[in-house]
Design a protein around this motif. Structure first.
Motif, PDB file in Angstrom:
ATOM      1  N   ILE A  74      -4.319 -18.487  -3.401  1.00  5.54           N
ATOM      2  CA  ILE A  74      -4.181 -17.893  -1.971  1.00  5.54           C
ATOM      3  C   ILE A  74      -3.045 -16.958  -2.031  1.00  5.54           C
ATOM      4  O   ILE A  74      -2.007 -17.164  -2.762  1.00  5.54           O
ATOM      5  CB  ILE A  74      -4.566 -18.671  -0.797  1.00  5.54           C
ATOM      6  N   PHE A  75      -3.407 -15.872  -1.392  1.00  7.11           N
ATOM      7  CA  PHE A  75      -2.165 -14.892  -1.047  1.00  7.11           C
ATOM      8  C   PHE A  75      -1.388 -15.051   0.059  1.00  7.11           C
ATOM      9  O   PHE A  75      -1.830 -15.424   0.909  1.00  7.11           O
ATOM     10  CB  PHE A  75      -2.556 -13.465  -1.288  1.00  7.11           C
ATOM     11  N   ARG A  76       0.092 -14.930   0.095  1.00  4.77           N
ATOM     12  CA  ARG A  76       0.760 -15.060   1.331  1.00  4.77           C
ATOM     13  C   ARG A  76       1.679 -13.845   1.447  1.00  4.77           C
ATOM     14  O   ARG A  76       2.401 -13.487   0.351  1.00  4.77           O
ATOM     15  CB  ARG A  76       1.598 -16.328   1.165  1.00  4.77           C
ATOM     16  N   LYS A  77       1.691 -13.243   2.429  1.00  2.00           N
ATOM     17  CA  LYS A  77       2.369 -11.974   2.840  1.00  2.00           C
ATOM     18  C   LYS A  77       3.851 -12.504   3.120  1.00  2.00           C
ATOM     19  O   LYS A  77       3.911 -13.387   3.825  1.00  2.00           O
ATOM     20  CB  LYS A  77       1.754 -11.160   4.228  1.00  2.00           C
ATOM     21  N   THR A  78       4.815 -11.786   2.605  1.00  2.00           N
ATOM     22  CA  THR A  78       6.162 -12.078   2.734  1.00  2.00           C
ATOM     23  C   THR A  78       6.760 -10.848   3.315  1.00  2.00           C
ATOM     24  O   THR A  78       7.879 -11.052   3.915  1.00  2.00           O
ATOM     25  CB  THR A  78       6.726 -12.575   1.389  1.00  2.00           C
ATOM     26  N   GLY A  79       6.436  -9.593   2.973  1.00  2.00           N
ATOM     27  CA  GLY A  79       7.267  -8.593   3.554  1.00  2.00           C
ATOM     28  C   GLY A  79       8.394  -7.977   2.917  1.00  2.00           C
ATOM     29  O   GLY A  79       8.943  -7.019   3.148  1.00  2.00           O
ATOM     30  N   ARG A  80       8.673  -8.835   1.799  1.00  2.00           N
ATOM     31  CA  ARG A  80       9.614  -8.768   0.945  1.00  2.00           C
ATOM     32  C   ARG A  80       9.677  -7.673  -0.255  1.00  2.00           C
ATOM     33  O   ARG A  80       8.538  -7.680  -0.809  1.00  2.00           O
ATOM     34  CB  ARG A  80      10.314 -10.081   0.186  1.00  2.00           C
ATOM     35  N   ALA A  81      10.235  -6.786  -0.375  1.00  2.00           N
ATOM     36  CA  ALA A  81      10.163  -5.750  -1.246  1.00  2.00           C
ATOM     37  C   ALA A  81       9.827  -5.775  -2.612  1.00  2.00           C
ATOM     38  O   ALA A  81       9.066  -5.166  -3.619  1.00  2.00           O
ATOM     39  CB  ALA A  81      10.920  -4.557  -1.051  1.00  2.00           C
ATOM     40  N   LEU A  82      10.371  -7.088  -3.196  1.00  2.00           N
ATOM     41  CA  LEU A  82      10.531  -7.406  -4.507  1.00  2.00           C
ATOM     42  C   LEU A  82       9.505  -8.655  -4.961  1.00  2.00           C
ATOM     43  O   LEU A  82       9.418  -9.365  -5.751  1.00  2.00           O
ATOM     44  CB  LEU A  82      11.793  -7.719  -4.722  1.00  2.00           C
ATOM     45  N   ASP A  83       8.623  -8.857  -3.923  1.00  2.00           N
ATOM     46  CA  ASP A  83       7.499  -9.890  -4.074  1.00  2.00           C
ATOM     47  C   ASP A  83       6.256  -9.234  -4.526  1.00  2.00           C
ATOM     48  O   ASP A  83       5.821  -8.199  -3.771  1.00  2.00           O
ATOM     49  CB  ASP A  83       7.269 -10.648  -2.709  1.00  2.00           C
ATOM     50  N   PHE A  84       5.743  -9.590  -5.576  1.00  2.00           N
ATOM     51  CA  PHE A  84       4.602  -8.984  -5.861  1.00  2.00           C
ATOM     52  C   PHE A  84       3.479 -10.194  -6.617  1.00  2.00           C
ATOM     53  O   PHE A  84       3.731 -11.504  -6.740  1.00  2.00           O
ATOM     54  CB  PHE A  84       4.562  -8.149  -7.339  1.00  2.00           C
ATOM     55  N   ALA A  85       2.151  -9.949  -6.432  1.00  2.00           N
ATOM     56  CA  ALA A  85       1.225 -10.672  -6.458  1.00  2.00           C
ATOM     57  C   ALA A  85      -0.005 -10.101  -7.627  1.00  2.00           C
ATOM     58  O   ALA A  85      -0.036  -8.964  -7.480  1.00  2.00           O
ATOM     59  CB  ALA A  85       0.644 -11.383  -5.358  1.00  2.00           C
ATOM     60  N   VAL A  86      -0.609 -10.834  -8.460  1.00  2.00           N
ATOM     61  CA  VAL A  86      -1.641 -10.154  -9.186  1.00  2.00           C
ATOM     62  C   VAL A  86      -2.904 -10.579  -8.772  1.00  2.00           C
ATOM     63  O   VAL A  86      -3.376 -11.954  -8.557  1.00  2.00           O
ATOM     64  CB  VAL A  86      -1.547 -10.624 -10.574  1.00  2.00           C
ATOM     65  N   SER A  87      -3.890  -9.723  -8.601  1.00  2.00           N
ATOM     66  CA  SER A  87      -5.081  -9.791  -7.973  1.00  2.00           C
ATOM     67  C   SER A  87      -6.003  -9.488  -9.296  1.00  2.00           C
ATOM     68  O   SER A  87      -6.064  -8.591  -9.821  1.00  2.00           O
ATOM     69  CB  SER A  87      -5.589  -8.798  -6.849  1.00  2.00           C
ATOM     70  N   GLY A  88      -6.743 -10.746  -9.837  1.00  2.00           N
ATOM     71  CA  GLY A  88      -7.282 -10.659 -10.945  1.00  2.00           C
ATOM     72  C   GLY A  88      -6.956 -11.781 -12.010  1.00  2.00           C
ATOM     73  O   GLY A  88      -6.231 -12.639 -11.656  1.00  2.00           O
ATOM     74  N   LYS A  89      -7.080 -11.519 -13.325  1.00  2.00           N
ATOM     75  CA  LYS A  89      -6.753 -12.466 -14.321  1.00  2.00           C
ATOM     76  C   LYS A  89      -5.431 -12.063 -15.082  1.00  2.00           C
ATOM     77  O   LYS A  89      -5.184 -12.875 -16.035  1.00  2.00           O
ATOM     78  CB  LYS A  89      -7.881 -12.755 -15.257  1.00  2.00           C
ATOM     79  N   ALA A  90      -4.944 -10.936 -14.788  1.00  2.00           N
ATOM     80  CA  ALA A  90      -3.861 -10.626 -15.753  1.00  2.00           C
ATOM     81  C   ALA A  90      -2.433 -11.209 -15.402  1.00  2.00           C
ATOM     82  O   ALA A  90      -2.475 -12.172 -14.242  1.00  2.00           O
ATOM     83  CB  ALA A  90      -3.470  -9.111 -15.355  1.00  2.00           C
ATOM     84  N   PHE A  91      -1.488 -11.341 -16.248  1.00  2.00           N
ATOM     85  CA  PHE A  91      -0.117 -11.796 -16.075  1.00  2.00           C
ATOM     86  C   PHE A  91       0.874 -10.589 -16.035  1.00  2.00           C
ATOM     87  O   PHE A  91       0.774  -9.684 -16.804  1.00  2.00           O
ATOM     88  CB  PHE A  91       0.086 -12.626 -17.028  1.00  2.00           C
ATOM     89  N   GLY A 109       5.531 -13.588  -9.057  1.00  2.00           N
ATOM     90  CA  GLY A 109       5.965 -12.492  -8.873  1.00  2.00           C
ATOM     91  C   GLY A 109       7.295 -12.143  -8.009  1.00  2.00           C
ATOM     92  O   GLY A 109       7.388 -11.129  -7.288  1.00  2.00           O
ATOM     93  N   ALA A 110       7.837 -13.367  -7.857  1.00  2.00           N
ATOM     94  CA  ALA A 110       9.071 -13.259  -6.946  1.00  2.00           C
ATOM     95  C   ALA A 110      10.339 -12.895  -7.519  1.00  2.00           C
ATOM     96  O   ALA A 110      11.010 -13.469  -8.242  1.00  2.00           O
ATOM     97  CB  ALA A 110       9.339 -14.682  -6.249  1.00  2.00           C
ATOM     98  N   PHE A 111      10.384 -11.484  -7.727  1.00  2.00           N
ATOM     99  CA  PHE A 111      11.357 -10.941  -8.708  1.00  2.00           C
ATOM    100  C   PHE A 111      12.943 -10.700  -7.731  1.00  2.00           C
ATOM    101  O   PHE A 111      12.885 -10.647  -6.653  1.00  2.00           O
ATOM    102  CB  PHE A 111      10.992  -9.504  -9.164  1.00  2.00           C
ATOM    103  N   GLN A 112      13.622 -10.349  -8.862  1.00  2.00           N
ATOM    104  CA  GLN A 112      15.116 -10.068  -8.163  1.00  2.00           C
ATOM    105  C   GLN A 112      15.471  -8.831  -8.857  1.00  2.00           C
ATOM    106  O   GLN A 112      14.881  -8.129  -9.805  1.00  2.00           O
ATOM    107  CB  GLN A 112      16.030 -11.370  -8.319  1.00  2.00           C
ATOM    108  N   ILE A 113      16.694  -8.349  -8.528  1.00  2.00           N
ATOM    109  CA  ILE A 113      17.489  -7.224  -8.979  1.00  2.00           C
ATOM    110  C   ILE A 113      18.524  -7.697  -9.527  1.00  2.00           C
ATOM    111  O   ILE A 113      19.586  -8.469  -9.155  1.00  2.00           O
ATOM    112  CB  ILE A 113      17.818  -6.094  -7.933  1.00  2.00           C
TER     113      ILE A 113
END
Length: 255
Positions: A74-91, A109-113
């Motif tokens: 399931i997807f969770r909205k975080t509002g953080r600009a560096l959070d990403f999720a994949v919809s589908g089967k990709a990586f 997809g919880a990325f950093q700088i």
């Protein structure tokens, strides 16, 4: 020692491994992008009984090792600009080190700088580079000045990152190898990787969701049911071991 003893011991070993899989799933209920694992069982060799040659008796069970369930979390909205999720089967593709010939892959997809002497790059929480469509690290650019004078306003342009993050799919995800740190690596049975841009029009496409994270697909209620079933099966087979040992002791005392 009679066959029932060894049969029950094989079951205890198999269910112990199944318990380890269930425990790992429960421990990762809160891990972003985690894909739950499941145990696969097979029965063992069958032989003919001495008194009835037409009848057969089995010799227990074996655990073939865990497989991975790649069902979408399931997807969770975080509002953080560096959070990403994949919809589908990709990586997402990740460069864990410069010495690695092939990248690793993840659904987290919880990325950093990461700020380096060469610039600012998009990385995972442990500093590994996130790769673009060409398999290169993603360097973050600065926003252009509002008055049009110069390109550096001191603020990184985070709005365009999603379009630059590469998404890749393999022929057989079931063949991927767990590499720890929420990463997968290419296995002998996983097949070749390709960018979703290279897929045919009739093939399922994936997309990047911004300010969103994919949660673990491990379900706590399901894992609790598995835990109780495994525990009960282990207890029953341990009782068979005790009973078989008692019967063997009685037979020895009769001699």
């Amino acid at each position: 020692m009679n066959i029932s003893y060894y049969t029950a011991v094989s079951a205890m070993n198999a269910f112990q491994q199944d318990l380890d899989v269930t425990a790992n799933n429960m421990a990762n209920v809160g891990t972003n992008g985690y894909k739950s694992m499941r145990s696969d069982f097979n029965d063992l060799l069958y032989t003919q009984m001495d008194m009835r040659p037409e009848a057969q008796v089995g010799h227990g069970v074996k655990n073939n090792g865990p497989g991975t369930t790649f069902q979408q979390g399931i997807f969770r909205k975080t509002g953080r600009a560096l959070d990403f999720a994949v919809s589908g089967k990709a990586f997402f593709a990740i460069q864990t080190s410069e010495d690695e010939e092939e990248p690793a892959y993840t659904r987290d997809g919880a990325f950093q700088i990461s700020s380096t002497e060469d610039g600012n790059y998009l990385t995972t929480s442990d500093g590994s580079y996130v790769l673009d469509w060409d398999g290169e690290p993603i360097e973050l650019e600065y926003k252009a000045a509002e008055d049009g004078r110069g390109d550096d306003t001191g603020e990184l342009d985070l709005d365009s990152i999603a379009d630059r993050i590469g998404l890749f799919v393999c022929e057989n995800p079931e063949g991927l190898i767990h590499a720890g740190s929420n990463l997968f690596r290419t296995g002998e049975a996983s097949g070749e990787w390709m960018s979703i841009e290279d897929l045919d029009e009739d093939q399922e496409k994936s997309s990047v969701m911004t300010r969103t994270l994919e949660m673990s697909n491990a379900d706590m209620s399901t894992e609790m049911v598995n835990l109780m079933q495994t525990q009960r099966a282990f207890q029953l087979n341990s009782r068979i071991v005790s009973t078989a040992d008692q019967m063997e002791e009685m037979i020895n005392n009769l001699r």
